[in-house]
Design a protein around this motif. Sequence first.
Motif, mmCIF file in Angstrom:
data_model
loop_
_atom_site.group_PDB
_atom_site.id
_atom_site.type_symbol
_atom_site.label_atom_id
_atom_site.label_comp_id
_atom_site.label_asym_id
_atom_site.label_seq_id
_atom_site.Cartn_x
_atom_site.Cartn_y
_atom_site.Cartn_z
ATOM 1 N N GLU A 76 0.818 -1.207 0.000
ATOM 2 C CA GLU A 76 0.000 0.000 0.000
ATOM 3 C C GLU A 76 0.854 1.260 0.000
ATOM 4 O OE1 GLU A 76 -3.363 2.094 -0.520
ATOM 5 O OE2 GLU A 76 -3.053 -0.072 -0.674
ATOM 6 N N VAL A 77 2.026 1.221 0.643
ATOM 7 C CA VAL A 77 2.954 2.359 0.582
ATOM 8 C C VAL A 77 3.313 2.639 -0.873
ATOM 9 C CG1 VAL A 77 5.321 3.111 1.091
ATOM 10 C CG2 VAL A 77 3.929 2.104 2.893
ATOM 11 N N TYR A 78 3.619 1.589 -1.608
ATOM 12 C CA TYR A 78 3.986 1.759 -3.020
ATOM 13 C C TYR A 78 2.795 2.246 -3.843
ATOM 14 C CZ TYR A 78 5.418 0.780 -7.766
ATOM 15 O OH TYR A 78 5.700 0.904 -9.105
ATOM 16 N N ARG A 79 1.617 1.629 -3.645
ATOM 17 C CA ARG A 79 0.434 2.046 -4.411
ATOM 18 C C ARG A 79 0.100 3.517 -4.135
ATOM 19 N NH1 ARG A 79 -1.889 -2.787 -2.186
ATOM 20 N NH2 ARG A 79 -1.595 -4.541 -3.618
ATOM 21 N N HIS A 80 0.238 3.920 -2.870
ATOM 22 C CA HIS A 80 -0.035 5.310 -2.500
ATOM 23 C C HIS A 80 0.928 6.251 -3.227
ATOM 24 C CE1 HIS A 80 -1.517 8.541 0.070
ATOM 25 N NE2 HIS A 80 -0.272 8.874 0.318
ATOM 26 N N GLU A 81 2.190 5.850 -3.316
ATOM 27 C CA GLU A 81 3.181 6.678 -4.010
ATOM 28 C C GLU A 81 2.853 6.788 -5.495
ATOM 29 O OE1 GLU A 81 6.512 9.127 -3.257
ATOM 30 O OE2 GLU A 81 5.267 7.958 -1.890
ATOM 31 N N VAL A 82 2.431 5.683 -6.091
ATOM 32 C CA VAL A 82 2.027 5.695 -7.500
ATOM 33 C C VAL A 82 0.831 6.625 -7.696
ATOM 34 C CG1 VAL A 82 1.041 4.317 -9.381
ATOM 35 C CG2 VAL A 82 2.952 3.416 -8.037
ATOM 36 N N TRP A 128 6.415 -7.785 -5.692
ATOM 37 C CA TRP A 128 6.866 -6.611 -6.441
ATOM 38 C C TRP A 128 6.594 -6.747 -7.928
ATOM 39 C CZ3 TRP A 128 10.396 -6.978 -10.265
ATOM 40 C CH2 TRP A 128 11.486 -7.861 -10.173
ATOM 41 N N ARG A 129 6.604 -7.968 -8.451
ATOM 42 C CA ARG A 129 6.247 -8.131 -9.864
ATOM 43 C C ARG A 129 4.792 -7.739 -10.094
ATOM 44 N NH1 ARG A 129 9.866 -12.750 -9.942
ATOM 45 N NH2 ARG A 129 8.171 -14.114 -9.280
ATOM 46 N N ASP A 130 3.923 -8.129 -9.159
ATOM 47 C CA ASP A 130 2.510 -7.777 -9.266
ATOM 48 C C ASP A 130 2.311 -6.269 -9.144
ATOM 49 O OD1 ASP A 130 -0.343 -8.588 -9.327
ATOM 50 O OD2 ASP A 130 -0.367 -7.773 -7.302
ATOM 51 N N LEU A 131 3.016 -5.648 -8.201
ATOM 52 C CA LEU A 131 2.909 -4.196 -8.030
ATOM 53 C C LEU A 131 3.400 -3.464 -9.275
ATOM 54 C CD1 LEU A 131 4.212 -3.816 -4.368
ATOM 55 C CD2 LEU A 131 1.867 -3.460 -5.161
ATOM 56 N N ALA A 132 4.515 -3.913 -9.821
ATOM 57 C CA ALA A 132 5.071 -3.271 -11.007
ATOM 58 C C ALA A 132 4.118 -3.386 -12.191
ATOM 59 C CB ALA A 132 6.429 -3.892 -11.351
ATOM 60 N N ALA A 133 3.518 -4.562 -12.353
ATOM 61 C CA ALA A 133 2.605 -4.785 -13.475
ATOM 62 C C ALA A 133 1.378 -3.875 -13.387
ATOM 63 C CB ALA A 133 2.169 -6.248 -13.508
ATOM 64 N N HIS A 134 0.861 -3.683 -12.164
ATOM 65 C CA HIS A 134 -0.348 -2.883 -12.005
ATOM 66 C C HIS A 134 -0.068 -1.382 -12.022
ATOM 67 C CE1 HIS A 134 -2.111 -6.744 -10.763
ATOM 68 N NE2 HIS A 134 -3.241 -6.207 -11.117
#
Length: 200
Positions: A76-82, A128-134
């Motif tokens: 969620e930290v990463y998604r929030h940054e995106v 991280w692969r899933d986060l990067a893809a989305h």
Amino acid sequence: MSGYLDDLSGHVSDSVKGGGTRRADAQRNRERILQAARDLVREPGELKLNAVAKACGIGQGTLYRHFPTREDLLAEVYRHEVDELVAAAPRLLATHQPLDALAEWFDRVAAYARVKRDVFAAVEAATWRDLAAHSLGPIGEAVELLLAAGRSAGGVRADAEARDVIVLISWLSRLDDAELDARGPRLLSILVDGLRAHHP
């Protein structure tokens, strides 16, 4: 129910107001948790959920209600940054000339690259692969929005593609803090110059 009115008086019920306050408190707690985790993930060693709870002054139970696992929190930290990065593109275009908006957006990309690097180093490869893809689609759309505005205004070269920019800025997340501080602004400035339209 949100917005429910007591009979026809136009007054929101106390129970609804209480629910709204609880939701606002929960949202504030969530934001504090994400900010604390964003700060702590940069420190050496594994991110500890109890350290996050302590840093933002909440109980561990409250933290676990929002994020049951460490990976949930980091994702969620990463998604929030995106989300913040993507939302910045139209805001900047509303107040800057397109090429200036692109340059300002690239400044934010450097901060995003730090978070991406730290989060991806701390989660499992599958996560991280899933986060990067989305995240690739929304970031690509933000880049294209900025490039399209620049092309329309004549400031960005006609052959510039969002994918070109994403490939180039992806290298920022491979740099450590010292190199990102030293080289990041110059690399992004070179990228802006490379995207600039050259009129005869």
